[in-house]
Design an enzyme around this catalytic site. Structure first.
Site, PDB file in Angstrom:
ATOM      1  N   GLY A 111      43.198  34.347  41.954  1.00 29.63           N
ATOM      2  CA  GLY A 111      42.571  35.444  42.698  1.00 29.63           C
ATOM      3  C   GLY A 111      41.462  36.089  41.885  1.00 29.63           C
ATOM      4  O   GLY A 111      41.286  37.301  41.888  1.00 29.63           O
ATOM      5  N   ALA A 112      40.681  35.234  41.217  1.00 27.07           N
ATOM      6  CA  ALA A 112      39.676  35.735  40.262  1.00 27.07           C
ATOM      7  C   ALA A 112      38.315  35.969  40.903  1.00 27.07           C
ATOM      8  O   ALA A 112      37.372  36.352  40.221  1.00 27.07           O
ATOM      9  CB  ALA A 112      39.541  34.744  39.101  1.00 27.07           C
ATOM     10  N   SER A 113      38.185  35.780  42.203  1.00 26.51           N
ATOM     11  CA  SER A 113      36.861  35.828  42.819  1.00 26.51           C
ATOM     12  C   SER A 113      36.382  37.243  43.105  1.00 26.51           C
ATOM     13  O   SER A 113      35.195  37.465  43.342  1.00 26.51           O
ATOM     14  CB  SER A 113      36.860  35.017  44.116  1.00 26.51           C
ATOM     15  N   ARG A 114      37.303  38.195  43.150  1.00 25.55           N
ATOM     16  CA  ARG A 114      36.903  39.590  43.460  1.00 25.55           C
ATOM     17  C   ARG A 114      38.020  40.547  43.044  1.00 25.55           C
ATOM     18  O   ARG A 114      39.073  40.106  42.579  1.00 25.55           O
ATOM     19  CB  ARG A 114      36.564  39.756  44.947  1.00 25.55           C
TER      20      ARG A 114
ATOM     21  N   VAL B 156      47.204  29.244  46.264  1.00 22.37           N
ATOM     22  CA  VAL B 156      48.322  29.327  45.310  1.00 22.37           C
ATOM     23  C   VAL B 156      49.668  28.974  45.952  1.00 22.37           C
ATOM     24  O   VAL B 156      50.625  28.659  45.255  1.00 22.37           O
ATOM     25  CB  VAL B 156      48.417  30.728  44.645  1.00 22.37           C
TER      26      VAL B 156
ATOM     27  N   ASN C 216      47.556  36.750  39.732  1.00 19.53           N
ATOM     28  CA  ASN C 216      46.997  37.947  40.368  1.00 19.53           C
ATOM     29  C   ASN C 216      46.761  37.787  41.869  1.00 19.53           C
ATOM     30  O   ASN C 216      46.736  38.788  42.585  1.00 19.53           O
ATOM     31  CB  ASN C 216      45.672  38.289  39.655  1.00 19.53           C
TER      32      ASN C 216
ATOM     33  N   SER D  14      53.316  45.371  41.925  1.00 19.67           N
ATOM     34  CA  SER D  14      52.774  46.576  42.573  1.00 19.67           C
ATOM     35  C   SER D  14      53.820  47.683  42.496  1.00 19.67           C
ATOM     36  O   SER D  14      55.029  47.398  42.492  1.00 19.67           O
ATOM     37  CB  SER D  14      52.462  46.291  44.043  1.00 19.67           C
TER      38      SER D  14
ATOM     39  N   TYR E   2      55.379  42.762  51.841  1.00 21.62           N
ATOM     40  CA  TYR E   2      54.652  42.943  50.575  1.00 21.62           C
ATOM     41  C   TYR E   2      55.583  43.504  49.488  1.00 21.62           C
ATOM     42  O   TYR E   2      55.607  43.018  48.350  1.00 21.62           O
ATOM     43  CB  TYR E   2      53.478  43.888  50.821  1.00 21.62           C
TER      44      TYR E   2
ATOM     45  N   LYS F 100      56.667  41.692  45.970  1.00 25.50           N
ATOM     46  CA  LYS F 100      56.327  42.264  44.665  1.00 25.50           C
ATOM     47  C   LYS F 100      57.577  42.602  43.845  1.00 25.50           C
ATOM     48  O   LYS F 100      57.558  42.542  42.616  1.00 25.50           O
ATOM     49  CB  LYS F 100      55.432  43.497  44.849  1.00 25.50           C
TER      50      LYS F 100
HETATM   51  P1  NAP Z   1      41.578  41.555  46.812  1.00 27.90           P
HETATM   52  O1  NAP Z   1      40.392  42.358  46.437  1.00 27.90           O
HETATM   53  O2  NAP Z   1      41.929  41.375  48.251  1.00 27.90           O
HETATM   54  O3  NAP Z   1      41.437  40.108  46.120  1.00 27.90           O
HETATM   55  C1  NAP Z   1      42.450  39.160  46.308  1.00 27.90           C
HETATM   56  C2  NAP Z   1      42.153  37.939  45.475  1.00 27.90           C
HETATM   57  O4  NAP Z   1      43.242  37.005  45.677  1.00 27.90           O
HETATM   58  C3  NAP Z   1      40.888  37.230  45.899  1.00 27.90           C
HETATM   59  O5  NAP Z   1      40.270  36.668  44.774  1.00 27.90           O
HETATM   60  C4  NAP Z   1      41.411  36.147  46.833  1.00 27.90           C
HETATM   61  O6  NAP Z   1      40.598  34.992  46.868  1.00 27.90           O
HETATM   62  C5  NAP Z   1      42.707  35.770  46.143  1.00 27.90           C
HETATM   63  N1  NAP Z   1      43.651  35.113  47.028  1.00 27.90           N
HETATM   64  C6  NAP Z   1      44.257  35.621  48.117  1.00 27.90           C
HETATM   65  N2  NAP Z   1      45.062  34.714  48.677  1.00 27.90           N
HETATM   66  C7  NAP Z   1      44.977  33.599  47.903  1.00 27.90           C
HETATM   67  C8  NAP Z   1      45.582  32.320  47.952  1.00 27.90           C
HETATM   68  N3  NAP Z   1      46.450  32.003  48.918  1.00 27.90           N
HETATM   69  N4  NAP Z   1      45.265  31.414  46.993  1.00 27.90           N
HETATM   70  C9  NAP Z   1      44.370  31.726  46.016  1.00 27.90           C
HETATM   71  N5  NAP Z   1      43.770  32.919  45.923  1.00 27.90           N
HETATM   72  C10 NAP Z   1      44.066  33.847  46.866  1.00 27.90           C
HETATM   73  O7  NAP Z   1      42.907  42.146  46.146  1.00 27.90           O
HETATM   74  P2  NAP Z   1      43.112  43.063  44.836  1.00 27.90           P
HETATM   75  O8  NAP Z   1      43.248  44.459  45.290  1.00 27.90           O
HETATM   76  O9  NAP Z   1      42.133  42.711  43.795  1.00 27.90           O
HETATM   77  O10 NAP Z   1      44.595  42.597  44.433  1.00 27.90           O
HETATM   78  C11 NAP Z   1      44.847  41.713  43.356  1.00 27.90           C
HETATM   79  C12 NAP Z   1      46.339  41.755  43.069  1.00 27.90           C
HETATM   80  O11 NAP Z   1      46.724  43.080  42.730  1.00 27.90           O
HETATM   81  C13 NAP Z   1      47.201  41.367  44.266  1.00 27.90           C
HETATM   82  O12 NAP Z   1      48.318  40.636  43.835  1.00 27.90           O
HETATM   83  C14 NAP Z   1      47.634  42.706  44.814  1.00 27.90           C
HETATM   84  O13 NAP Z   1      48.828  42.613  45.546  1.00 27.90           O
HETATM   85  C15 NAP Z   1      47.786  43.495  43.545  1.00 27.90           C
HETATM   86  N6  NAP Z   1      47.729  44.942  43.721  1.00 27.90           N
HETATM   87  C16 NAP Z   1      46.627  45.537  44.229  1.00 27.90           C
HETATM   88  C17 NAP Z   1      46.623  46.919  44.371  1.00 27.90           C
HETATM   89  C18 NAP Z   1      45.436  47.655  44.912  1.00 27.90           C
HETATM   90  O14 NAP Z   1      45.551  48.867  45.126  1.00 27.90           O
HETATM   91  N7  NAP Z   1      44.294  47.017  45.140  1.00 27.90           N
HETATM   92  C19 NAP Z   1      47.750  47.669  44.012  1.00 27.90           C
HETATM   93  C20 NAP Z   1      48.855  47.017  43.502  1.00 27.90           C
HETATM   94  C21 NAP Z   1      48.835  45.651  43.351  1.00 27.90           C
HETATM   95  P3  NAP Z   1      39.573  34.680  48.076  1.00 27.90           P
HETATM   96  O15 NAP Z   1      38.368  35.520  47.795  1.00 27.90           O
HETATM   97  O16 NAP Z   1      39.320  33.233  47.954  1.00 27.90           O
HETATM   98  O17 NAP Z   1      40.283  35.097  49.335  1.00 27.90           O
END
Ligand code: NAP
Length: 243
Positions: A10-13, A60, A86, A138, A151, A155
């Protein structure tokens, strides 16, 4: 950290890209994984020049593809020092209306995806007699949340997986830890309503939402020599929201 490779899913954003930026600054070589090829390429291009970077498009949740990616990354870098699980998704809904499809997809990506990469890197980290696995959980996995049963379960599962694998791999000096972020500003949280955001902000003692770099700093610590005697832990990084 020169010569040490870290694979980030999930390194793209979002948080994953912030982790990649921080680890590139620290000098790690990087294996970046995501589903969307264009976004992944753009992420790699934004990091280019600092360290060696390779990318793999991979869902993944697909165990066979994951095994292939880990074998290819291991070959390309001559070893994998760190893994950051991630990649994650949400598909919110109250339990009465949650479809089996939305339940499965979130468990498949967040929990099974973490299992898939962990299982794939475990034998090579054991052979290396060193390795670091960091799983992004999370605060929702600790506290639960109405509308996020899938979710939250995924987690919480990541935390239990973290502890179990920490016990299995510790004898080979492989550490396994989790981070439980609170509200971090990314695409995942962009759709939340203004009222929800205002309520959350009031509940955060440090009076701001998290940024990707806040989580990236904890990842960098858990990968560093300073965290050598730390395993099976969940570091809550949420501005104090859930203390
Ligand atoms: P995000 O901005 O939506 O980015 C998600 C990343 O995961 C993207 O790079 C996406 O790739 C990748 N991804 C999603 N499904 C995938 C799959 N099936 N296979 C490979 N890659 C996949 O999310 P984020 O907020 O950065 O969250 C990152 C992590 O932190 C997650 O595990 C999330 O649950 C956790 N988290 C986030 C928060 C928050 O407040 N943001 C809080 C607690 C935990 P594509 O671009 O290719 O879709």
């Amino acid at each position: 950290m020169a010569g040490k490779a870290v694979l980030i899913t999930g390194a793209s954003r979002g948080i994953g890209l912030a982790v990649a930026e921080r680890l590139a600054q620290d000098g790690y070589d990087l294996a970046l994984v995501a589903r969307d090829e264009a976004r992944l390429r753009a992420a790699a291009a934004s990091l280019a020049g600092k360290v060696r970077i390779e990318t793999w498009v991979c869902d993944v949740a697909d165990a066979a593809t994951v095994d292939g990616v880990v074998a290819a990354a291991n070959e390309a870098f001559g070893g994998i020092y760190g893994l950051v699980n991630n990649a994650g998704v949400t598909a919110d809904g109250l339990i009465l209306r949650m479809s089996v499809e939305n339940w499965r997809r979130v468990i498949d990506v967040n929990l099974t995806g973490t299992f898939n990469f962990t299982r794939a890197v475990a034998p090579l980290m054991m052979r290396q007699r060193q390795g670091r696995i960091v799983n992004i959980s999370s605060v929702i996995g600790l506290a639960g949340n109405a509308g996020q049963a899938n979710y939250a379960a995924s987690k919480a599962g990541v935390i239990a997986l973290t502890k179990s694998v920490a016990k299995e791999l510790g004898g080979r000096q492989v550490t396994v830890n989790a981070i439980a972020p609170g509200f971090v500003t990314t695409d995942m949280t962009a759709g939340l309503g203004d009222q929800t955001k205002a309520d959350m902000l009031r509940a955060i003692p440090l009076k701001r939402f998290g940024e990707g770099r806040d989580i990236a700093g904890v990842v960098a610590f858990l990968l560093s020599p300073d965290a050598a005697w730390l395993t099976g832990q969940t570091v809550v990084c949420d501005g104090g929201m859930t203390m």
